[in-house]
Scaffold this active site. Structure first.
Site: not given
Ligand SMILES: *Cc1c(COP(=O)(O)O)cnc(C)c1O
Length: 423
Positions: A92, A114, A393
């Site tokens: 991310k 968010e 990930s």
């Protein structure tokens, strides 16, 4: 060479995508699209992006040959791209840094985001601390209660975490609150969306920022002399998967047919959350489960909807895959058959975490473990001279509460009791 059948026009991927927003949000989306496209042509922006990714985020992330696992399973050779070794522990950060740098370039000093599970909030908070930007993260009250450690990290990075109590007090309500803030404050504020979804240009932009994963991989395997049969990634909103796959789809020689015409090389396999079962509410699989076309939060894609056409309940042991919608480009690539979709269940993901911890000394995030579980199933069915590459990930440190609850319940409980007493 086969013609690329990647037919995108305007804001759409086939019938999916688009920009379904209130009039008030059109100007900031148009400004964002223009500025992003200019930035990607600006050498100094690209240089700053690349140096931040290397010096701060720790790129390139390693590609590990999972030798022990490959031998144990006795089939294809397994390689693992270790996105979990990026700073903050997951992919991310690639997108958070990209968008935060873009906001800075646009003269916007305030970032809003968010977050559901909190992983995107943590990456955004970290990127803002690094780049000196003000940051506010909207988060449902229910999620704040469930994800206390991530709230703690965000606040430590200097971010304001704003509880959202409307509706079900979860992710979708936090998104509504962020959109409301953005429509009032876009002259000073950038809305940093965390997956390859939302209204155009977010799906394109997030994919480009995440494509660093697939580009690195193409470089890393150049000298390995391996025959890549399949790439495997987990799919929540779809940002790690599309970033991992996309540079491969765009390789001129990557779309050739197999001899039996059944598919194309390399196989690209997206793994969704199979949860407990495929009954409604027990899983979060839009592509294997019963996802229906819908328009939610500004984009058209496949969503898990209830009998009234409202966004349905979902379940996954991994918070990051527990989401009712899928990025529009993945939905499209799934529909035309370029990406295959499958599921791993909660139990299989837990077992995959254990498997790779013991055989390789790495701890998969529960999300990524869905992809790991598919590799465990697929490798033995393939010959030894083939390779499959899994995108890890994220790393699993963040999952200690869930892992310990499932794998070491009694000792963990007495530890927590003592900790509470010490407080
Ligand atoms: C958030 C998250 C995901 C799911 O998001 P995508 O946009 O589908 O990549 C997967 N793995 C980890 C570790 C995450 O934090």
């Amino acid at each position: 060479m086969q013609k690329q059948h990647i037919s995108y026009y305007n804001d759409y991927f086939g019938i999916f995508g688009g920009k379904y927003v209130a009039e008030t949000l059109r100007p900031p989306l148009e400004e964002l699209e223009k500025e992003w496209k200019n930035a990607m042509k600006d050498r100094s922006f690209i240089n700053e992006l690349n140096s931040t990714l290397s010096d701060y985020a720790g790129r390139p992330t390693p590609l590990l040959y999972a030798e022990n696992s490959s031998k144990y399973l006795g089939g294809a050779q397994i390689y693992i791209k270790l996105e979990g070794l990026a700073n903050t522990g997951a992919h991310k950060i690639n997108n958070a840094i990209g968008q935060a740098l873009l906001a800075k370039r646009m003269g916007k000093r305030r970032i809003i985001a968010e977050t559901g599970a909190g992983q995107h909030g943590v990456a955004t908070a970290a990127a803002c601390a690094k780049l000196g930007l003000e940051c506010r993260v909207y988060m449902g009250e229910v999620d704040i209660r469930r994800q206390r450690p991530n709230v703690f990290w965000m606040e430590l990075y200097g971010t304001e975490v704003v509880p959202v109590s409307s509706g079900s007090a979860t992710l979708k309500d936090a998104i509504n609150e962020a959109l409301r803030d953005w429509s009032k404050n876009y002259s000073t504020t950038h809305y940093l969306i965390g997956s390859a979804l939302g209204p155009s240009p977010y799906p394109d932009m997030v994919r480009e920022f995440q494509s660093v994963i697939g580009r690195e991989l193409i470089n890393q395997i150049k000298d390995l002399n391996i025959d890549v049969e399949a790439l495997i990634a987990c799919v929540g909103g779809g940002s790690n998967a599309i970033g991992f796959f996309y540079p491969w789809i765009m390789q001129p020689d990557s779309n050739h047919q197999k001899k039996d015409n059944s598919n194309k090389y390399p196989r690209l396999i997206g793994v969704e959350a199979g949860g407990k079962s495929l009954k409604p509410g027990d899983h979060a699989s839009r592509m294997v489960g019963n996802g229906k076309p819908g328009i939610v939060h500004g984009y058209k894609s496949l969503f898990l909807l209830d009998e009234n056409g409202q966004v349905g309940k979902t379940h996954s042991i991994s918070a990051g895959l527990d989401y009712p919608g899928i990025g529009p480009q993945l939905a499209y690539l799934g529909k035309i058959g370029r990406i295959e979709f499958t599921i791993s269940k909660d139990e299989e993901a837990l077992n995959a975490v254990k498997f790779f911890a013991r055989h390789e000394g790495i701890i998969f995030a529960l999300e990524s473990a869905h992809a790991g579980a598919e590799a465990i199933k697929l490798a033995p069915k393939l010959p030894r001279d083939k390779a499959i590459i899994v995108n890890m990930s994220g790393r699993g440190d963040k999952d200690i509460f869930i892992l310990a609850h499932h794998l070491d319940r009694k000792k963990w409980k007495s530890f927590l009791k003592e900790e509470v007493e010490n407080l």
